[in-house]
Scaffold this motif. Structure first.
Motif, PDB file in Angstrom:
ATOM      1  N   VAL A 143       0.873  -1.175   0.000  1.00 28.95           N
ATOM      2  CA  VAL A 143       0.000   0.000   0.000  1.00 28.95           C
ATOM      3  C   VAL A 143       0.908   1.223   0.000  1.00 28.95           C
ATOM      4  O   VAL A 143       1.998   1.208   0.586  1.00 28.95           O
ATOM      5  CB  VAL A 143      -0.971  -0.004   1.203  1.00 28.95           C
ATOM      6  N   ILE A 144       0.475   2.279  -0.688  1.00 24.09           N
ATOM      7  CA  ILE A 144       1.281   3.489  -0.870  1.00 24.09           C
ATOM      8  C   ILE A 144       0.613   4.646  -0.140  1.00 24.09           C
ATOM      9  O   ILE A 144      -0.598   4.854  -0.258  1.00 24.09           O
ATOM     10  CB  ILE A 144       1.404   3.842  -2.365  1.00 24.09           C
ATOM     11  N   LEU A 145       1.418   5.426   0.599  1.00 20.34           N
ATOM     12  CA  LEU A 145       0.911   6.617   1.278  1.00 20.34           C
ATOM     13  C   LEU A 145       1.879   7.778   1.065  1.00 20.34           C
ATOM     14  O   LEU A 145       3.094   7.604   1.224  1.00 20.34           O
ATOM     15  CB  LEU A 145       0.761   6.379   2.781  1.00 20.34           C
ATOM     16  N   PRO A 146       1.372   8.957   0.718  1.00 25.88           N
ATOM     17  CA  PRO A 146       2.253  10.122   0.689  1.00 25.88           C
ATOM     18  C   PRO A 146       2.723  10.465   2.100  1.00 25.88           C
ATOM     19  O   PRO A 146       1.970  10.309   3.063  1.00 25.88           O
ATOM     20  CB  PRO A 146       1.361  11.234   0.114  1.00 25.88           C
ATOM     21  N   LYS A 147       3.963  10.890   2.219  1.00 21.74           N
ATOM     22  CA  LYS A 147       4.450  11.324   3.530  1.00 21.74           C
ATOM     23  C   LYS A 147       3.820  12.674   3.850  1.00 21.74           C
ATOM     24  O   LYS A 147       3.980  13.636   3.081  1.00 21.74           O
ATOM     25  CB  LYS A 147       5.976  11.440   3.545  1.00 21.74           C
ATOM     26  N   PRO A 148       3.051  12.769   4.937  1.00 19.42           N
ATOM     27  CA  PRO A 148       2.396  14.042   5.262  1.00 19.42           C
ATOM     28  C   PRO A 148       3.405  15.188   5.326  1.00 19.42           C
ATOM     29  O   PRO A 148       4.491  15.064   5.888  1.00 19.42           O
ATOM     30  CB  PRO A 148       1.773  13.772   6.640  1.00 19.42           C
ATOM     31  N   GLY A 149       3.038  16.297   4.695  1.00 20.42           N
ATOM     32  CA  GLY A 149       3.882  17.485   4.712  1.00 20.42           C
ATOM     33  C   GLY A 149       4.963  17.517   3.658  1.00 20.42           C
ATOM     34  O   GLY A 149       5.685  18.512   3.555  1.00 20.42           O
ATOM     35  N   SER A 150       5.075  16.454   2.855  1.00 19.00           N
ATOM     36  CA  SER A 150       6.107  16.428   1.826  1.00 19.00           C
ATOM     37  C   SER A 150       5.469  16.332   0.447  1.00 19.00           C
ATOM     38  O   SER A 150       4.597  15.490   0.221  1.00 19.00           O
ATOM     39  CB  SER A 150       7.044  15.230   2.027  1.00 19.00           C
ATOM     40  N   TYR A 158      -2.265   9.620   8.658  1.00 21.09           N
ATOM     41  CA  TYR A 158      -2.867   8.352   8.251  1.00 21.09           C
ATOM     42  C   TYR A 158      -2.674   7.306   9.338  1.00 21.09           C
ATOM     43  O   TYR A 158      -1.748   7.390  10.156  1.00 21.09           O
ATOM     44  CB  TYR A 158      -2.203   7.827   6.962  1.00 21.09           C
ATOM     45  N   TRP A 159      -3.560   6.328   9.308  1.00 17.05           N
ATOM     46  CA  TRP A 159      -3.374   5.106  10.080  1.00 17.05           C
ATOM     47  C   TRP A 159      -3.053   3.982   9.097  1.00 17.05           C
ATOM     48  O   TRP A 159      -3.823   3.725   8.176  1.00 17.05           O
ATOM     49  CB  TRP A 159      -4.634   4.742  10.857  1.00 17.05           C
ATOM     50  N   LEU A 160      -1.917   3.330   9.280  1.00 21.24           N
ATOM     51  CA  LEU A 160      -1.582   2.115   8.541  1.00 21.24           C
ATOM     52  C   LEU A 160      -2.005   0.932   9.406  1.00 21.24           C
ATOM     53  O   LEU A 160      -1.606   0.839  10.569  1.00 21.24           O
ATOM     54  CB  LEU A 160      -0.080   2.046   8.271  1.00 21.24           C
ATOM     55  N   ILE A 161      -2.804   0.028   8.840  1.00 24.17           N
ATOM     56  CA  ILE A 161      -3.404  -1.028   9.656  1.00 24.17           C
ATOM     57  C   ILE A 161      -3.048  -2.399   9.100  1.00 24.17           C
ATOM     58  O   ILE A 161      -3.163  -2.655   7.888  1.00 24.17           O
ATOM     59  CB  ILE A 161      -4.934  -0.877   9.705  1.00 24.17           C
ATOM     60  N   THR A 162      -2.609  -3.269   9.973  1.00 24.79           N
ATOM     61  CA  THR A 162      -2.356  -4.661   9.631  1.00 24.79           C
ATOM     62  C   THR A 162      -2.873  -5.537  10.768  1.00 24.79           C
ATOM     63  O   THR A 162      -3.446  -5.045  11.739  1.00 24.79           O
ATOM     64  CB  THR A 162      -0.862  -4.903   9.349  1.00 24.79           C
ATOM     65  N   ASP A 203       6.047  13.725  11.144  1.00 24.96           N
ATOM     66  CA  ASP A 203       7.212  13.318  11.939  1.00 24.96           C
ATOM     67  C   ASP A 203       7.717  11.932  11.556  1.00 24.96           C
ATOM     68  O   ASP A 203       8.745  11.495  12.072  1.00 24.96           O
ATOM     69  CB  ASP A 203       6.869  13.341  13.428  1.00 24.96           C
ATOM     70  N   GLY A 204       6.978  11.232  10.690  1.00 24.10           N
ATOM     71  CA  GLY A 204       7.383   9.889  10.282  1.00 24.10           C
ATOM     72  C   GLY A 204       6.415   8.831  10.780  1.00 24.10           C
ATOM     73  O   GLY A 204       5.228   9.099  11.001  1.00 24.10           O
ATOM     74  N   ILE A 205       6.929   7.631  10.980  1.00 24.78           N
ATOM     75  CA  ILE A 205       6.135   6.485  11.420  1.00 24.78           C
ATOM     76  C   ILE A 205       6.255   6.349  12.928  1.00 24.78           C
ATOM     77  O   ILE A 205       7.365   6.325  13.472  1.00 24.78           O
ATOM     78  CB  ILE A 205       6.627   5.186  10.752  1.00 24.78           C
ATOM     79  N   THR A 206       5.114   6.263  13.613  1.00 23.55           N
ATOM     80  CA  THR A 206       5.137   5.966  15.046  1.00 23.55           C
ATOM     81  C   THR A 206       5.175   4.442  15.182  1.00 23.55           C
ATOM     82  O   THR A 206       4.193   3.764  14.895  1.00 23.55           O
ATOM     83  CB  THR A 206       3.894   6.535  15.753  1.00 23.55           C
ATOM     84  N   PHE A 207       6.322   3.924  15.590  1.00 26.82           N
ATOM     85  CA  PHE A 207       6.545   2.478  15.503  1.00 26.82           C
ATOM     86  C   PHE A 207       5.837   1.681  16.600  1.00 26.82           C
ATOM     87  O   PHE A 207       5.733   0.468  16.502  1.00 26.82           O
ATOM     88  CB  PHE A 207       8.050   2.173  15.491  1.00 26.82           C
TER      89      PHE A 207
END
Length: 389
Positions: A104-111, A171-175, A191-195
Motif C-alpha cells: 500500500v502506498i501513502l504520501p508522507k504528510p507534509g512532503s 494516516y493510520w496504517l493497519i495490519t 514526523d514519520g512512522i510511530t513504531f
C-alpha cells in the motif's frame, strides 16, 4: 452489553449523504494480474491498458497524482516508475506478489515528493511488515527508492490497508498480527512512522494453517468501518467500527462462515458491504451483500444475501473504482466482474460477470490496493447514474 453495542452501532456514520460528485484522481490508473491494466481517465468509460510490465498473482498497488498522471506501481517486490521501467533501487523488496495485500502506498504528510511504500510478506513469513521510502524528485521525476526493506514488525498476516486520520493530514496504517486477534494501527505523520502501534484485540484469532493469513482488509470510504475476510481455516467475514482519531477498533460483528473468503469492499455510500468466497478448493465463486444500515448486529448478519455468482472457479479482490462501481478479480480470466450499482440493495446492485474485457491480458486474484479514502467523494448519484454496458 448487547444493548450498548446496538446503541453504538446505530450511531455509526452511514457514509456521506450529501457530497460532491467527484472522485480524487489518485486511482485513475490500475495495473494488476498478468500485465493487465485499466484507465479511468474517463470514469464513464474505463479502458483496458496493455502497457503494464508487472505480474502479480495477488497483491499490488498503484498511485497517480491529483491530476490523474501515473506516478508508480508495485507488486511488493519491484517498483515501476511512470515510464513502466523498474525504478532506481526499486527491486528486491521484501514484500511478495503472492501476498493478498502485498503493498500500500501513502504520501508522507507534509512532503510534496516523498512517499511511503509499505509491504506485507506472504503467509506470515519472517519479512513481515516493511517500509520503503520513495523520493519522486530524483531522476527527473521518475523517482528513486532511497530507503528500503526496513522491518516494522513480524509476523503479520497478508492484510494491509490505510485510513485517513480525523485531522485530515495524517494516516493510520493497519495490519493484523499473525497467531493473534490483534489489529495494529501505526500513525503516519509529518514526523514519520510511530513504531509503537495502537493495538485492538477483538474478532477472530488469525492462527493455525498459514492459509488463515490470506484475505483482504478494507476500510469504508469515510474511515469509520473496517471489514476483514479470512481464508481457510478461519473462513469468516467480519466488520468492525474504527475510530480514526485514536486508531482503535471498537465493535466486532461476525457475519458468518464463508468458505475461502477472500475479497471485501464497501459501497461508495458506506451502507453496504460485499464479500466474496470460493468454497473449499474453489468452484463456488459467490458474492454476498450485507446491509450495514439494518440496525443491530443481529439485523446486519441476517441482512446477508447472495447477490452474484461467477463462472470463474475463483474470484479474488473486490475493488471500488473512480466510477462508483466495484470491480471483481476473476482468476485467470480476460474479464473482470463488475457490481454496477453497489449502493443498491440486493439484486438491484446489478452484477455482471463479464463486466469489462481486459483484451489479451488476464486478471489474477488481486487488484490495486487503494485505501478507501480515495473514493470518499463519490456520491450515491454518481454510481446510480452510470450508463449500462
Amino acid at each position: 452489553m448487547m444493548k450498548r453495542l446496538k446503541k453504538i452501532l446505530l450511531l455509526l456514520p452511514l457514509g456521506l449523504l450529501a457530497v460532491t460528485a467527484w472522485a480524487q484522481k489518485e486511482a485513475t490508473t490500475w495495473y494488476f494480474g498478468q500485465n493487465a491494466g485499466l484507465s479511468f481517465a474517463d470514469p464513464s468509460k474505463p479502458e483496458p491498458l496493455k502497457d503494464g510490465n508487472m505480474f502479480s498473482e495477488e497483491g499490488c498497488a498503484v498511485l497517480s497524482d491529483a491530476l490523474g498522471n501515473l506516478l508508480f506501481y508495485t507488486n511488493g517486490m519491484q517498483v515501476w516508475n511512470r515510464n513502466k521501467q523498474v525504478m532506481v533501487n526499486g527491486d528486491s523488496l521484501k514484500g511478495h506478489e503472492s501476498s493478498t495485500q502485498s503493498s500500500v502506498i501513502l504520501p508522507k504528510p507534509g512532503s510534496p515528493h516523498l512517499y511511503y511504500l509499505f509491504t506485507a510478506d506472504f503467509q506470515g513469513q519472517n519479512h513481515g511488515l516493511q517500509y520503503h521510502l520513495i523520493d519522486l524528485s530524483r531522476n527527473g521525476g521518475l523517482g528513486e527508492v532511497i530507503s528500503k526493506n526496513n522491518l516494522i514488525f513480524a509476523p503479520v498476516t497478508e492484510k494491509l490497508t490505510a485510513i485517513k486520520h480525523r485531522n485530515g493530514r495524517d494516516y493510520w496504517l493497519i495490519t493484523h498480527r499473525w497467531n493473534s486477534s490483534a489489529f495494529y494501527a501505526y500513525l503516519i505523520s509529518a514526523d514519520g512512522i510511530t513504531f509503537k502501534p495502537v493495538e485492538s484485540h477483538l474478532g477472530s484469532i488469525h492462527a493455525g494453517d498459514n492459509g488463515a493469513t490470506i484475505g483482504y482488509m478494507k476500510a469504508s470510504p469515510t474511515g469509520d468501518k473496517l471489514a476483514v475476510a479470512t481464508w481457510a481455516a478461519v473462513n469468516k467475514i467480519e466488520v468492525f467500527s474504527f475510530n480514526n482519531e485514536n486508531g482503535k477498533l471498537a465493535i466486532a460483528v461476525d457475519l458468518g462462515k464463508f468458505d475461502e473468503a477472500y475479497g471485501v469492499e464497501f459501497s461508495p455510500d458506506g451502507t453496504k458491504l460485499y464479500g466474496g468466497k470460493n468454497g473449499i478448493a474453489g468452484g463456488e465463486a459467490r458474492i454476498f451483500q450485507f446491509d450495514l444500515a439494518a440496525g443491530t448486529p443481529n439485523a446486519i448478519v441476517h441482512s446477508g444475501k447472495q447477490v452474484a455468482k461467477s463462472l470463474s472457479r475463483k474470484i479474488g479482490a473486490l475493488q471500488l473504482g473512480p466510477d462508483g462501481r466495484i470491480y471483481v478479480a476473476r482468476n485467470n480470466s480476460n474479464w473482470l466482474g463488475v457490481i454496477r450499482n453497489p449502493n443498491a440493495l440486493g439484486p438491484d446492485c446489478d452484477y455482471k460477470d463479464s463486466g469489462i474485457n481486459l483484451g489479451t491480458q488476464k486478471s489474477a486474484l488481486g487488484l490495486p490496493n487503494f485505501p478507501g479514502f480515495y473514493f470518499q467523494n463519490l456520491s450515491p448519484a454518481t454510481s446510480a447514474a452510470l450508463p449500462s454496458k
